[in-house]
Design an enzyme around this catalytic site. Structure first.
Site, mmCIF file in Angstrom:
data_model
loop_
_atom_site.group_PDB
_atom_site.id
_atom_site.type_symbol
_atom_site.label_atom_id
_atom_site.label_comp_id
_atom_site.label_asym_id
_atom_site.label_seq_id
_atom_site.Cartn_x
_atom_site.Cartn_y
_atom_site.Cartn_z
ATOM 1 N N SER A 212 -17.046 7.619 26.482
ATOM 2 C CA SER A 212 -17.224 7.570 27.938
ATOM 3 C C SER A 212 -16.657 8.826 28.575
ATOM 4 O O SER A 212 -16.445 9.834 27.891
ATOM 5 C CB SER A 212 -16.541 6.310 28.494
ATOM 6 N N ASN A 213 -16.415 8.798 29.866
ATOM 7 C CA ASN A 213 -15.844 9.946 30.586
ATOM 8 C C ASN A 213 -14.987 9.412 31.728
ATOM 9 O O ASN A 213 -15.016 8.213 32.019
ATOM 10 C CB ASN A 213 -16.963 10.876 31.065
ATOM 11 N N PRO A 214 -14.229 10.281 32.414
ATOM 12 C CA PRO A 214 -13.245 9.760 33.385
ATOM 13 C C PRO A 214 -13.810 9.367 34.749
ATOM 14 O O PRO A 214 -13.033 9.061 35.658
ATOM 15 C CB PRO A 214 -12.271 10.938 33.563
ATOM 16 N N ALA A 279 -22.089 9.400 36.112
ATOM 17 C CA ALA A 279 -21.852 10.345 35.019
ATOM 18 C C ALA A 279 -22.307 9.629 33.748
ATOM 19 O O ALA A 279 -21.528 8.938 33.082
ATOM 20 C CB ALA A 279 -20.375 10.694 34.953
#
Ligand code: C5P
Length: 408
Positions: A212-214, A279
Site C-alpha cells: 500500500s502507500n501512506p 493513490a
C-alpha cells in the site's frame, strides 16, 4: 442599481414588538437603497411601537399585520416568492412560536410557509435570553438551519446591562449577505453527480500482509465534502480510511485496486464529474495466499503484477459530458510526468503535486499543486489547506462542465 449588494433580492422582513423595532425602519431603508425588494410583516405588538404606515412608506409595499386582511393566500404566495426572510427585532415570544411551529398571526404563518433561508436578530432582556426556554428554542431553530445575528451585549431598555441588544443595522446586513452567499454556494452544483475516489488501496499478499502507500484519503474526502456542500450528489469510493464520511456523501468502502475499479465502473455511468484522488496501487502480488504465509516459508521473492489502470479502463465507457480530473503525485519531473498522464489517461484536468515537498502530499492537512488543463493551461497554486484546494479543483471542474453543457 445593478451591482448593488442586494440587487434583485426579494425579502420578507418580520418585525416584532420591541423598542428596537424603530431600528428596522433604517434597516428597510438600507435594504431598498441596496437593491432589495422588502415585504414587511408585523406582529400585533410591533404595531404598538412603530406604525405599519411607516414601514409601508419606507418599503413601498403593503405591510401584513393580520391574516384576514388582503387577498386570501397572500401569506403563502409571499412566503414562497421571497428569496429569504429576516426577523428583526425577533422577540423571545416569536422565537418560541416559530420553534413550536405556531402560525396564529401573519408573521407566524409566513415563517412556517417560508421556502428560503431565515435570519433572526433577537432583541430581549438579558434574563429572557438566558432563560432555559429561550436557550432551548434557539437550539431548536439553529438545528433547523435558522441563522442568528446577535444579540449584542450592552445597556438594555429595561435599564439593565447584559446580552439582548439587537444587532446593529450594518451587522445585520453583513449577516444577511453571508447567508445569501451560502445559499448560492449550496445550489451551485445542484444537479451534478460527482464520483470521487480517495485514499490508498491495499493489495494483499495474504490475509494479514499487503502492499500500500501512506495516503490517508484526506484530499479525496475534502473534494467529496466540498461537492456535497455545493449541492452535488456525491459518491465517494474510499480505500481503507479512518476518516468520517463527509455529510451528504454516499460512501463505498473498497480495499484493492480491482475493487475500486469495479466500484468506479459501476457508478461512472450516472456521473457528471469524476475526480480520481485515490493513490491506487500500481502493483499487486501475483499470488494471494488464502492463509497467512509462515515465516519459515518466507525468504525468497514476492512476484508482482500490474493492477489495471482505472482511468484508462474507462476509455469509451464514460457518459457524454463527463469531466475527468486526475491526480499526479510525483517525486521528480513533476510537470512533465503530469502532462504525460493528462494525455495518456484522457483527463480534462490533472492536479500535479510534488509529494517530496514539506506541507504537500500524503498525511498532511495542506497541499501544493499545479492544475494543468487539457488546453495546456497551468495554474501553480500556493500551499493551501486541502479543503481550499478541493474548492479550486471543483471551480475548474464546474467551469469545464459549463463549457461542455450550458449552465442551467
Ligand atoms: O499513473 P498514476 O498512478 O501516477 O496516476 C495517477 C492518477 O491515475 C490518479 O488520478 C489515480 O487515481 C489514477 N489511477 C488509476 N488507476 C490506477 C492508478 C492510478 O486510475 N491503477
Amino acid at each position: 442599481m445593478t451591482g448593488a449588494r442586494f440587487h434583485g433580492v426579494r425579502l420578507l422582513l418580520g418585525v416584532c414588538g420591541s423598542i428596537a423595532a424603530y431600528k428596522s425602519v433604517y434597516l428597510v431603508r438600507r435594504l431598498t437603497e441596496q437593491g432589495a425588494t422588502v415585504h414587511v410583516a408585523m406582529t400585533g405588538a410591533a404595531t404598538r411601537f412603530v406604525t405599519p404606515l411607516t414601514f409601508e412608506t419606507v418599503s413601498g409595499n403593503p405591510v401584513m399585520t393580520d391574516l384576514f386582511s388582503g387577498p386570501p393566500n397572500r401569506h403563502i404566495e409571499l412566503a414562497e416568492a421571497v428569496d429569504a426572510a429576516l426577523v428583526a427585532p425577533a422577540t423571545a415570544n416569536t422565537l418560541a412560536r416559530h420553534a413550536a411551529g405556531i402560525a396564529d398571526d401573519a408573521l407566524g404563518t409566513l415563517l412556517l410557509a417560508l421556502r428560503g433561508p431565515l435570519l433572526v436578530a433577537p432583541a430581549m432582556d438579558g434574563g429572557m435570553w438566558d432563560h432555559p426556554a429561550t436557550r432551548a428554542n434557539v437550539d431548536t431553530l439553529q438545528a433547523r438551519g435558522v441563522a442568528f445575528v446577535g444579540p449584542a451585549s450592552g445597556p438594555l431598555a429595561s435599564g439593565l446591562e447584559g446580552v439582548g441588544r439587537v444587532a446593529e443595522v450594518p451587522e445585520i446586513l453583513d449577516a444577511l449577505e453571508a447567508m445569501l452567499a451560502d445559499v448560492r454556494v449550496a445550489a451551485s452544483m445542484a444537479g451534478e453527480h460527482v464520483l470521487v475516489t480517495a485514499g490508498a488501496t491495499r493489495e494483499h499478499l495474504d490475509p494479514v500482509r499487503f502492499l500500500s502507500n501512506p495516503s490517508t484519503g484526506r484530499m479525496g474526502f475534502a473534494v467529496a465534502a466540498e461537492a456535497a456542500r455545493r449541492g452535488a450528489r456525491v459518491t465517494l469510493v474510499a480505500g481503507p480510511s479512518e476518516l468520517p464520511t463527509p455529510p451528504g456523501c454516499t460512501r463505498l468502502d473498497v480495499t484493492s485496486a480491482a475493487d475500486m475499479a469495479d466500484a468506479v465502473r459501476a457508478h461512472v455511468g450516472g456521473a457528471s464529474m469524476l475526480v480520481m484522488c485515490a493513490a491506487v496501487s500500481d502493483f499487486r502480488p501475483a499470488v494471494r495466499h488464502p492463509h497467512k504465509v509462515k515465516k519459515d516459508a518466507g525468504e525468497g521473492h514476492v512476484a508482482l503484477e500490474r493492477t489495471e489502470d482505472i482511468l484508462k479502463s474507462l476509455a469509451g465507457r464514460t457518459p457524454e459530458g463527463l469531466v475527468k480530473v486526475g491526480f499526479a503525485a510525483e517525486t521528480e519531473d513533476l510537470l512533465a510526468h503530469a502532462r504525460r498522464k493528462l494525455v495518456e489517461k484522457d483527463l480534462d484536468l490533472i492536479v500535479a503535486n510534488d509529494v517530496t515537498q514539506p506541507g504537500a502530499g500524503f498525511r498532511v492537512a495542506t497541499n501544493r499543486a499545479t492544475l494543468i488543463g487539457r488546453d495546456g493551461s497551468e495554474q501553480a497554486l500556493d500551499i493551501l489547506p486541502k479543503a481550499r484546494l478541493a474548492a479550486l479543483i471543483l471551480d475548474r471542474a464546474v467551469a469545464l462542465r459549463q463549457s461542455v453543457r450550458p449552465a442551467r
